[in-house]
Design a protein around this motif. Structure first.
Motif, PDB file in Angstrom:
ATOM      1  N   THR A  93      28.869  69.481  -7.756  1.00  0.00           N
ATOM      2  CA  THR A  93      26.864  70.067  -7.770  1.00  0.00           C
ATOM      3  C   THR A  93      26.864  69.500  -5.777  1.00  0.00           C
ATOM      4  OG1 THR A  93      26.030  67.372  -7.989  1.00  0.00           O
ATOM      5  CG2 THR A  93      25.655  68.561  -9.443  1.00  0.00           C
ATOM      6  N   ALA A  94      25.217  70.208  -5.385  1.00  0.00           N
ATOM      7  CA  ALA A  94      25.130  70.500  -4.559  1.00  0.00           C
ATOM      8  C   ALA A  94      25.199  68.683  -4.114  1.00  0.00           C
ATOM      9  CB  ALA A  94      23.757  70.860  -4.216  1.00  0.00           C
ATOM     10  N   LEU A  95      24.538  67.866  -4.689  1.00  0.00           N
ATOM     11  CA  LEU A  95      24.506  66.533  -4.178  1.00  0.00           C
ATOM     12  C   LEU A  95      25.481  65.731  -3.871  1.00  0.00           C
ATOM     13  CD1 LEU A  95      22.491  63.726  -3.437  1.00  0.00           C
ATOM     14  CD2 LEU A  95      22.493  64.004  -5.309  1.00  0.00           C
ATOM     15  N   GLU A  96      26.367  65.957  -5.519  1.00  0.00           N
ATOM     16  CA  GLU A  96      27.826  65.344  -5.291  1.00  0.00           C
ATOM     17  C   GLU A  96      28.690  65.991  -4.041  1.00  0.00           C
ATOM     18  OE1 GLU A  96      28.512  65.085 -10.022  1.00  0.00           O
ATOM     19  OE2 GLU A  96      29.008  66.470  -9.564  1.00  0.00           O
ATOM     20  N   ASN A  97      28.540  66.884  -4.071  1.00  0.00           N
ATOM     21  CA  ASN A  97      29.235  67.493  -2.065  1.00  0.00           C
ATOM     22  C   ASN A  97      28.874  66.825  -1.350  1.00  0.00           C
ATOM     23  OD1 ASN A  97      31.612  70.084  -2.705  1.00  0.00           O
ATOM     24  ND2 ASN A  97      30.110  70.567  -3.673  1.00  0.00           N
ATOM     25  N   LEU A  98      27.532  66.772  -1.057  1.00  0.00           N
ATOM     26  CA  LEU A  98      27.398  65.943  -0.119  1.00  0.00           C
ATOM     27  C   LEU A  98      27.468  64.739  -0.184  1.00  0.00           C
ATOM     28  CD1 LEU A  98      24.136  68.001   1.421  1.00  0.00           C
ATOM     29  CD2 LEU A  98      26.237  68.425   1.816  1.00  0.00           C
ATOM     30  N   VAL A  99      27.493  64.065  -0.884  1.00  0.00           N
ATOM     31  CA  VAL A  99      28.041  62.903  -0.307  1.00  0.00           C
ATOM     32  C   VAL A  99      29.691  62.608  -0.421  1.00  0.00           C
ATOM     33  CG1 VAL A  99      28.720  60.592  -2.550  1.00  0.00           C
ATOM     34  CG2 VAL A  99      26.425  62.384  -2.698  1.00  0.00           C
ATOM     35  N   TYR A 100      30.284  63.719  -1.210  1.00  0.00           N
ATOM     36  CA  TYR A 100      31.832  62.945  -0.761  1.00  0.00           C
ATOM     37  C   TYR A 100      31.842  63.586   0.669  1.00  0.00           C
ATOM     38  CZ  TYR A 100      36.025  64.665  -0.805  1.00  0.00           C
ATOM     39  OH  TYR A 100      37.430  65.052   0.105  1.00  0.00           O
ATOM     40  N   ILE A 101      31.283  65.191   1.496  1.00  0.00           N
ATOM     41  CA  ILE A 101      31.183  65.175   3.163  1.00  0.00           C
ATOM     42  C   ILE A 101      30.444  62.753   4.073  1.00  0.00           C
ATOM     43  CG2 ILE A 101      30.203  66.109   4.794  1.00  0.00           C
ATOM     44  CD1 ILE A 101      32.458  67.502   3.188  1.00  0.00           C
ATOM     45  N   ALA A 102      29.337  62.995   3.072  1.00  0.00           N
ATOM     46  CA  ALA A 102      29.280  61.890   3.307  1.00  0.00           C
ATOM     47  C   ALA A 102      30.524  60.719   3.712  1.00  0.00           C
ATOM     48  CB  ALA A 102      28.094  61.221   3.052  1.00  0.00           C
ATOM     49  N   ARG A 103      30.604  60.276   3.020  1.00  0.00           N
ATOM     50  CA  ARG A 103      31.592  59.731   2.698  1.00  0.00           C
ATOM     51  C   ARG A 103      33.392  59.642   3.745  1.00  0.00           C
ATOM     52  NH1 ARG A 103      31.802  59.171  -3.123  1.00  0.00           N
ATOM     53  NH2 ARG A 103      29.934  57.549  -4.099  1.00  0.00           N
ATOM     54  N   LEU A 104      33.009  60.909   3.954  1.00  0.00           N
ATOM     55  CA  LEU A 104      34.419  61.491   4.894  1.00  0.00           C
ATOM     56  C   LEU A 104      34.479  61.226   6.111  1.00  0.00           C
ATOM     57  CD1 LEU A 104      36.083  64.661   3.558  1.00  0.00           C
ATOM     58  CD2 LEU A 104      36.599  62.369   3.626  1.00  0.00           C
ATOM     59  N   ASN A 105      32.908  61.316   6.341  1.00  0.00           N
ATOM     60  CA  ASN A 105      32.366  60.965   7.622  1.00  0.00           C
ATOM     61  C   ASN A 105      32.579  59.153   7.975  1.00  0.00           C
ATOM     62  OD1 ASN A 105      32.041  63.356   9.337  1.00  0.00           O
ATOM     63  ND2 ASN A 105      30.532  64.127   7.487  1.00  0.00           N
ATOM     64  N   GLY A 106      32.510  58.720   7.040  1.00  0.00           N
ATOM     65  CA  GLY A 106      32.531  57.424   7.387  1.00  0.00           C
ATOM     66  C   GLY A 106      31.575  56.570   6.837  1.00  0.00           C
ATOM     67  N   LEU A 107      30.027  57.312   6.700  1.00  0.00           N
ATOM     68  CA  LEU A 107      29.050  56.417   6.654  1.00  0.00           C
ATOM     69  C   LEU A 107      28.946  55.144   4.637  1.00  0.00           C
ATOM     70  CD1 LEU A 107      27.915  59.187   7.558  1.00  0.00           C
ATOM     71  CD2 LEU A 107      25.898  59.169   5.849  1.00  0.00           C
ATOM     72  N   PRO A 108      28.335  54.854   5.370  1.00  0.00           N
ATOM     73  CA  PRO A 108      28.486  53.416   4.500  1.00  0.00           C
ATOM     74  C   PRO A 108      27.682  53.732   3.411  1.00  0.00           C
ATOM     75  CG  PRO A 108      26.556  52.695   5.811  1.00  0.00           C
ATOM     76  CD  PRO A 108      27.633  54.527   6.150  1.00  0.00           C
ATOM     77  N   SER A 110      25.920  52.174   1.328  1.00  0.00           N
ATOM     78  CA  SER A 110      24.624  52.026  -0.066  1.00  0.00           C
ATOM     79  C   SER A 110      24.243  52.683   0.946  1.00  0.00           C
ATOM     80  CB  SER A 110      25.038  50.580   1.027  1.00  0.00           C
ATOM     81  OG  SER A 110      24.583  50.619   2.700  1.00  0.00           O
ATOM     82  N   SER A 111      23.826  54.186   2.000  1.00  0.00           N
ATOM     83  CA  SER A 111      23.440  54.735   2.337  1.00  0.00           C
ATOM     84  C   SER A 111      23.640  56.344   2.179  1.00  0.00           C
ATOM     85  CB  SER A 111      22.857  54.840   3.779  1.00  0.00           C
ATOM     86  OG  SER A 111      24.322  54.953   4.434  1.00  0.00           O
ATOM     87  N   VAL A 112      25.253  56.426   1.424  1.00  0.00           N
ATOM     88  CA  VAL A 112      25.326  58.067   1.782  1.00  0.00           C
ATOM     89  C   VAL A 112      24.149  58.876   0.555  1.00  0.00           C
ATOM     90  CG1 VAL A 112      28.088  57.758   1.847  1.00  0.00           C
ATOM     91  CG2 VAL A 112      27.324  57.578  -0.404  1.00  0.00           C
ATOM     92  N   LYS A 113      23.907  58.201  -0.661  1.00  0.00           N
ATOM     93  CA  LYS A 113      23.471  59.762  -1.415  1.00  0.00           C
ATOM     94  C   LYS A 113      22.004  59.020  -1.185  1.00  0.00           C
ATOM     95  CE  LYS A 113      23.845  59.464  -5.952  1.00  0.00           C
ATOM     96  NZ  LYS A 113      24.244  58.724  -7.779  1.00  0.00           N
ATOM     97  N   ASN A 114      20.816  58.274   0.052  1.00  0.00           N
ATOM     98  CA  ASN A 114      20.319  58.857   0.537  1.00  0.00           C
ATOM     99  C   ASN A 114      20.101  60.069   1.655  1.00  0.00           C
ATOM    100  OD1 ASN A 114      18.487  57.273  -1.062  1.00  0.00           O
ATOM    101  ND2 ASN A 114      18.294  55.254   0.129  1.00  0.00           N
ATOM    102  N   VAL A 115      21.292  59.997   2.461  1.00  0.00           N
ATOM    103  CA  VAL A 115      21.273  60.498   3.469  1.00  0.00           C
ATOM    104  C   VAL A 115      21.482  62.141   3.425  1.00  0.00           C
ATOM    105  CG1 VAL A 115      23.148  61.232   5.540  1.00  0.00           C
ATOM    106  CG2 VAL A 115      21.998  59.032   5.221  1.00  0.00           C
ATOM    107  N   ALA A 116      22.588  62.276   1.982  1.00  0.00           N
ATOM    108  CA  ALA A 116      22.638  63.489   1.396  1.00  0.00           C
ATOM    109  C   ALA A 116      21.528  63.649   1.265  1.00  0.00           C
ATOM    110  CB  ALA A 116      24.104  62.886   0.155  1.00  0.00           C
ATOM    111  N   ARG A 117      20.693  63.284   0.005  1.00  0.00           N
ATOM    112  CA  ARG A 117      19.416  64.349  -0.090  1.00  0.00           C
ATOM    113  C   ARG A 117      18.730  64.317   0.731  1.00  0.00           C
ATOM    114  NH1 ARG A 117      19.048  59.399  -4.704  1.00  0.00           N
ATOM    115  NH2 ARG A 117      19.759  60.577  -6.760  1.00  0.00           N
ATOM    116  N   GLU A 118      18.565  63.676   1.600  1.00  0.00           N
ATOM    117  CA  GLU A 118      17.901  63.463   2.802  1.00  0.00           C
ATOM    118  C   GLU A 118      18.020  65.674   3.333  1.00  0.00           C
ATOM    119  OE1 GLU A 118      17.699  61.170   7.165  1.00  0.00           O
ATOM    120  OE2 GLU A 118      17.016  59.782   4.903  1.00  0.00           O
ATOM    121  N   MET A 119      19.548  65.494   3.968  1.00  0.00           N
ATOM    122  CA  MET A 119      20.297  66.077   4.219  1.00  0.00           C
ATOM    123  C   MET A 119      20.110  67.514   3.475  1.00  0.00           C
ATOM    124  SD  MET A 119      21.075  65.588   7.191  1.00  0.00           S
ATOM    125  CE  MET A 119      20.586  63.644   7.341  1.00  0.00           C
TER     126      MET A 119
END
Ligand code: ATP
Length: 338
Positions: A93-108, A110-119
Motif C-alpha cells: 500500500t501507499a503507507l507501506e511503501n512510505l514506511v519502507y522508505i522512512a526505514r531506509l532513510n534511517g528514521l527511528p 517509533s516514528s516511521v508510521k507517523n511520519v509516513a502518514r504525515e507525508m
C-alpha cells in the motif's frame, strides 16, 4: 539571494558528444527554477551531475554547499530527487511503501508510521493510504513520489519531468502542491520540463537549454525585455471601423512618450512601446472620437521567448549542427502530443 545550487563550467562528454557544455548557473535558496529544453538538451545529465550520480568531465556542481562529485552521500541526505518514472512496490500500500522508505532513510522505528502518514497527508493522499501502489493513477503515483522525497525533509527537491502523462486537472493540483511546499517550507525546487505553460505558472526563473548549452536564464519578464528590447509592451486596439486618416493618427500616437512603433491592419492598431502606455493610448483614441471596441495588452509568454531563443540559436548553428532540426522537431512534436 543566497545560492543553494551552483554550476561552474559544468561540462559532460559522452565520447565525442558534449551533452552539457560549460554550464554556469546559480539558483537561489527558495527559488522554483525551471530547466527547459527539447529532448537531448542535457537536462537529465545536468541533474545527474548535481546529484553526484555521474561525474562531470570538467567544471564543478555544488549543492547545499557540498561538492556533488566529492560528497554524493551528503548530497543525497539533503536533496530529494524524483525521476520521471518513480518506481514503487506495487503489491504494497501507499503507507507501506512510505514506511519502507522512512526505514531506509534511517528514521527511528517509533516514528516511521507517523511520519509516513504525515507525508501522505501533505500530498493529499490520506484517503488512499491503504490502497496498493499498483492501483494508483499516474497522478497519484507522482504524489506518492513526492511524499517519498519529502520524508527526509530535503532542502532542495529536483523533479525530472514531474507532470509527464498526468491529465490537466492532475497537473494543476501537482503544481499547486509544489508551490505550497515551496512557500510553506521554503524548499528550493528545480524542475525540468517540456511544458512551457506549466513552467510559466510556477517557476520564479527559467533556464533555456538547447544542445547542451544554456542559452538564457532569468524570470520571464526579464527574458522578454531582453529579447523584445525595442518595445517590450504592446497594446492592440480594435476600432469599430478602419481609421480615416491613419497618417495623422500615427503622428499623434508617436508624440506620446515611449511609443516606438505603430502598425495598422484594418481596424486594428498595434502600438509598441518601452513601458505600459495603455491608458494614454485609450485617452488619445477617445479624444479623437474613434470608437474603441477592444483593448488588449499583449504579454510575451514563455512560448514566444522560447521560440525566439530557439530560432536565434538555430540560425547561429545551422551550418555546424545538423541535428538542431531534429531537436526542434522532437520538441514541438512532444509539445503537440502532450
Ligand atoms: N549514458 C549516456 N551515454 C551516452 N550518451 C548519453 C548518455 N546519457 C545521455 N546521453 C546523450 O546526451 C545528450 C543529453 O541527454 P539528456 O538525457 O541529458 O537530455 P535531456 O535534456 O534530459 O533530454 P530528455 O528530455 O529527452 O530526457 C543526448 O544526446 C543523449 O543521447
Amino acid at each position: 539571494m543566497e545560492a543553494i545550487i551552483e554550476m561552474n563550467g559544468l561540462t559532460k562528454h559522452y565520447g565525442r558528444l558534449k551533452a552539457v557544455d560549460d554550464l554556469h548557473l546559480s539558483i537561489g535558496k527558495g527559488e522554483i527554477f525551471g530547466l527547459l529544453g527539447p529532448n537531448g538538451a542535457g537536462k537529465s545529465t545536468t541533474i545527474l551531475m548535481l546529484l553526484g550520480l555521474t561525474e562531470p568531465s570538467s567544471g564543478e556542481a555544488r549543492i547545499c554547499g557540498l561538492n556533488a562529485t566529492r560528497d554524493p552521500i551528503s548530497v543525497k541526505r539533503k536533496v530529494g530527487y524524483m525521476p520521471d518514472n518513480v518506481g514503487f512496490y506495487n503489491e504494497l500500500t501507499a503507507l507501506e511503501n512510505l514506511v519502507y522508505i522512512a526505514r531506509l532513510n534511517g528514521l527511528p522505528e517509533s516514528s516511521v508510521k507517523n511520519v509516513a502518514r504525515e507525508m501522505l497527508e501533505e500530498v493529499g493522499l490520506q484517503s488512499a493510504m491503504h490502497k496498493k501502489a499498483g492501483q494508483f493513477s499516474r497522478g497519484m503515483k507522482q504524489r506518492l513520489g513526492l511524499a517519498e522525497v519529502l520524508i527526509k525533509q530535503p532542502e532542495v527537491i529536483i523533479l525530472d519531468e514531474p507532470t509527464l502523462g498526468i491529465d490537466p486537472a492532475g497537473v494543476k493540483d501537482f503544481l499547486g502542491l509544489i508551490t505550497q511546499l515551496n512557500q510553506r517550507q521554503g524548499i528550493t525546487v528545480l524542475l525540468s520540463s517540456h511544458h512551457l505553460h506549466q513552467v510559466q505558472q510556477v517557476c520564479t526563473r527559467v533556464g533555456i537549454f538547447v544542445g547542451g548549452r544554456l542559452l538564457a536564464d532569468g524570470d520571464i519578464g526579464t527574458l522578454a525585455a531582453r529579447l523584445f528590447q525595442t518595445a517590450p509592451f504592446v497594446v492592440e486596439v480594435a476600432l469599430r471601423s478602419t481609421p480615416e486618416q491613419p497618417a495623422e493618427l500615427e503622428r499623434e500616437i508617436l508624440q506620446l512618450p515611449s511609443v516606438k512603433k505603430i502598425t495598422f491592419s484594418g481596424n486594428i492598431v498595434e502600438i509598441a512601446g518601452d513601458e505600459d502606455i495603455t491608458p494614454d493610448i485609450v485617452r488619445l483614441f477617445v479624444s479623437r472620437q474613434l470608437d474603441v471596441t477592444g483593448v488588449q495588452r499583449k504579454n510575451y509568454g514563455l512560448d514566444e521567448i522560447y521560440h525566439r531563443y530557439f530560432e536565434n540559436n538555430l540560425k547561429e548553428n545551422i551550418s555546424h549542427d545538423k541535428s538542431s532540426g531534429l531537436f526542434q522537431r522532437s520538441f514541438f512534436g512532444r509539445l503537440k502530443t502532450r
